[in-house]
Structure formats: C-alpha cells, structure tokens
Design a protein around this motif. Sequence first.
Motif, short mmCIF file in Angstrom:
data_model
loop_
_atom_site.label_atom_id
_atom_site.label_comp_id
_atom_site.label_asym_id
_atom_site.label_seq_id
_atom_site.Cartn_x
_atom_site.Cartn_y
_atom_site.Cartn_z
N MET A 179 0.85 -1.19 0.00
CA MET A 179 0.00 0.00 0.00
C MET A 179 0.88 1.24 0.00
SD MET A 179 -2.77 1.14 2.92
CE MET A 179 -3.72 -0.35 2.68
N GLU A 180 0.75 2.11 -0.98
CA GLU A 180 1.54 3.32 -1.04
C GLU A 180 0.94 4.40 -0.16
OE1 GLU A 180 1.99 4.56 -5.01
OE2 GLU A 180 3.10 2.79 -5.66
N LEU A 181 1.82 5.17 0.45
CA LEU A 181 1.38 6.23 1.33
C LEU A 181 1.67 7.57 0.67
CD1 LEU A 181 2.78 4.85 4.70
CD2 LEU A 181 0.60 4.36 3.61
N ALA A 223 -6.53 3.79 9.51
CA ALA A 223 -5.69 4.79 8.85
C ALA A 223 -5.00 5.68 9.89
CB ALA A 223 -6.54 5.64 7.91
N LEU A 224 -5.72 6.04 10.94
CA LEU A 224 -5.13 6.89 11.98
C LEU A 224 -3.95 6.23 12.66
CD1 LEU A 224 -8.12 8.57 13.88
CD2 LEU A 224 -6.37 9.70 12.50
N TYR A 225 -4.14 4.99 13.15
CA TYR A 225 -3.04 4.41 13.92
C TYR A 225 -1.91 3.91 13.02
CZ TYR A 225 -4.05 -0.71 13.54
OH TYR A 225 -4.21 -2.00 13.12
N GLN A 236 -7.48 2.93 2.56
CA GLN A 236 -6.73 3.64 1.54
C GLN A 236 -7.32 5.03 1.28
OE1 GLN A 236 -3.85 2.34 -0.17
NE2 GLN A 236 -3.73 4.53 -0.54
N LEU A 237 -8.63 5.15 1.40
CA LEU A 237 -9.29 6.44 1.21
C LEU A 237 -8.87 7.45 2.28
CD1 LEU A 237 -11.52 8.22 -0.13
CD2 LEU A 237 -13.13 7.16 1.48
#
Length: 204
Positions: A1-3, A127-129, A192-193
């Motif tokens: 997964m790209e950040l 997504a937060l953690y 991902q969103l």
Amino acid sequence: MELHPVTVRRDPARRLIQLVVGLLLFGTSMAMMSRSLLGLNPWDVLHEGLMHRTGLTFGTVTVVTAVTVLLLWIPLRQRPGIGTIANVVLIAVSVDVVRLLLPVQEHLATQIPLLLGGIVLNGFATALYVGARLGPGPRDGLFTGLTARTGLSVRLVRTLIEVCVLATGWLLGGTAGLGTILFAVSIGPLTQLFLPWVVWRPRS
C-alpha cells in the motif's frame, strides 16, 4: 500500500495523540460491529468464539490473542514499537467500555446503521493508527513477518491467516455473516481512502 501524505507532520506529540485516538476508535468500531449481530471481521469472530468458550470479556480475549500473536514475532525477528504495546492495551479497554454502554441491537433498522458505521469507523481508525507510524499492531506484524520469511505475497499470507482465523472462530461460535463479507471487501478501500489525509512522513 503506497502512502501519499497530503501534509507532513513532525510533531511527535501529535503522532502519539493520533495513535491513541485511532486505537480507541478502532476498539469502538469493533464493539459497534459486535453489537449489530450481523457479523464481525475474521479476528473478532475468533475473539467472540473464545469469549463464549472461556467466559472472559471481549477485551480480555483480544489481549490474550494479541500477546499470543506477539510471541510468534520472536522466531520471525519482528520488533514491537510503542504502537504495538498501545494496540494491545487501548483496543481492549475501549472495546469493553463501548460494549458495556452499547446494548445489543435486535432490529434491522438499528443493526444495519450500526454495522455500516462500525465498518467505516474501523477504516478511519486503521488509517489513523497506521498513519502515526509508531509500530505495527500484533496481527500486522505477523503478516509482514511471515511475508518476509516465506517470500510469499502479503495478500496471500494475509488471506491464508484470516481464512484460518475465521474458520476457527466460527467453529468456536463466533458471529460470521453479512458484516464479515462487507468488512472483507470494504476495509482495504476505506483505509486507503482515509490514509493520505492522516499519514505521517518525515520531511525529506
């Protein structure tokens, strides 16, 4: 997964707050899904099955499971971070507190919104953690460790583990249903969103 972060955050206090909030919301989302009675994510199916068999609280079972998974890190040479330890403690506390306050829902008019809300909240909380980058959760570390040691893809390793976990939980009496399917197909896209808006990355 790209950040792909929208903004760059260097403040360690902010990262720590983000981690704590994310984990507390993650536990809340687990409680919401469990009280909807419409199905849980694979690991929570296992947690619920073990809860029924042992008489322990849902949160206590998540701690026992997490510690067991952490022991599997040793031969995989995975190293925990502050986020790993916080993951074990804060999720267990929040899921038990919310389950205590939130009654079981028995009508579709309340079950469906609770389930959908729990799934969306889980994606945001994840997504937060994860975006705080302060250490992977026990189960995340297991996936990545096995991937590194076996050379298999993350997708294959994660799928195999979660299928085994789901089957075991279901056999123990955990709740698998519509929510389990919805979670499986939506949690990746939801995470991902949200991730680009909250991920931390040091300034280059």
